[in-house]
Design an enzyme around this catalytic site. Structure first.
Site, mmCIF file in Angstrom:
data_model
loop_
_atom_site.group_PDB
_atom_site.id
_atom_site.type_symbol
_atom_site.label_atom_id
_atom_site.label_comp_id
_atom_site.label_asym_id
_atom_site.label_seq_id
_atom_site.Cartn_x
_atom_site.Cartn_y
_atom_site.Cartn_z
ATOM 1 C CB CYS A 61 -0.976 -0.067 1.166
ATOM 2 S SG CYS A 61 -2.481 0.841 0.843
ATOM 3 C CG HIS A 154 -3.265 -3.184 4.106
ATOM 4 N ND1 HIS A 154 -2.344 -2.631 4.962
ATOM 5 C CD2 HIS A 154 -3.797 -2.154 3.420
ATOM 6 C CE1 HIS A 154 -2.322 -1.334 4.820
ATOM 7 N NE2 HIS A 154 -3.204 -1.008 3.885
ATOM 8 C CD GLU A 156 -0.781 -5.453 6.595
ATOM 9 O OE1 GLU A 156 -0.571 -5.887 5.447
ATOM 10 O OE2 GLU A 156 -1.137 -4.284 6.843
#
Ligand code: GLN
Length: 179
Positions: A61, A154, A156
């Protein structure tokens, strides 16, 4: 995510922290602020040197924006490292309320990857050296150029570790080549 995959991690806030790592994640956040903090922390130039020397890096990002060759709709004083040949438009998918999730097919992975976009950058051009690993609606969302892996989403934020595992493979390959 990386620790769950067996890597030792630490936060990098100073040039000394940077000198102690073999690879780096440039996370999401706000690329204009991150650009400024990289300057004030004295990290921009040492990081540029490490990136030029081939240190593996995962940019997600805002991290993708900071690694890109060209930033569209950036702030005029915003800097980027230009280590992956793509043009990316900040907030290219719209505002915070336009954040969304999707399933994408990723090259080399058997099952789709569930991706979370938060005020994500939109890739508008990729150079010939860039390998597009996943797209959404015809737009690249995961791409690699040598030691640089970038995602506009993202990875994660779900429990799926496969993008991080892909990055650790790059780190291990780079360490094996250097040894
Ligand atoms: N919109 C942010 C920027 O311009 C990126 C958002 C994110 O990292 N989730 O830097």
């Amino acid at each position: 995510m990386l620790e769950q995959l067996g890597a030792v991690t630490r936060q990098v806030r100073t040039p000394a922290d940077l000198a102690a790592v073999d690879a780096l994640v440039m996370p999401g956040g706000e690329s204009t602020t991150m650009s400024r903090l990289l300057d004030t922390a004295g990290l921009f130039d040492p990081l540029a040197v490490r990136l030029a020397a081939g240190m593996p890096v995962l940019g997600t990002c805002a991290g993708m924006i900071l690694l890109a060759d060209q930033v569209l709709d950036g702030r005029p004083d915003q800097r980027s490292f230009g280590v992956i040949d793509l043009s990316v438009r900040r907030n290219g998918y719209g505002r915070q309320v336009d954040s969304f999730e999707a399933d994408v097919v990723v090259a080399g992975l058997d099952d789709p990857f569930h991706v979370v976009f938060i005020r994500a950058p939109k890739v508008e051009r990729t150079g010939g050296a860039v390998e597009v690993l996943a797209s959404h609606g015809g737009v690249p969302v995961l791409a690699r150029q040598g030691h640089v892996l970038v995602a506009s989403f993202h990875p994660e934020l779900t429990s799926d570790r496969r993008v991080h595992a892909m990055f650790l493979d790059m780190v291990h390959t780079s360490a094996a080549t250097a040894a």
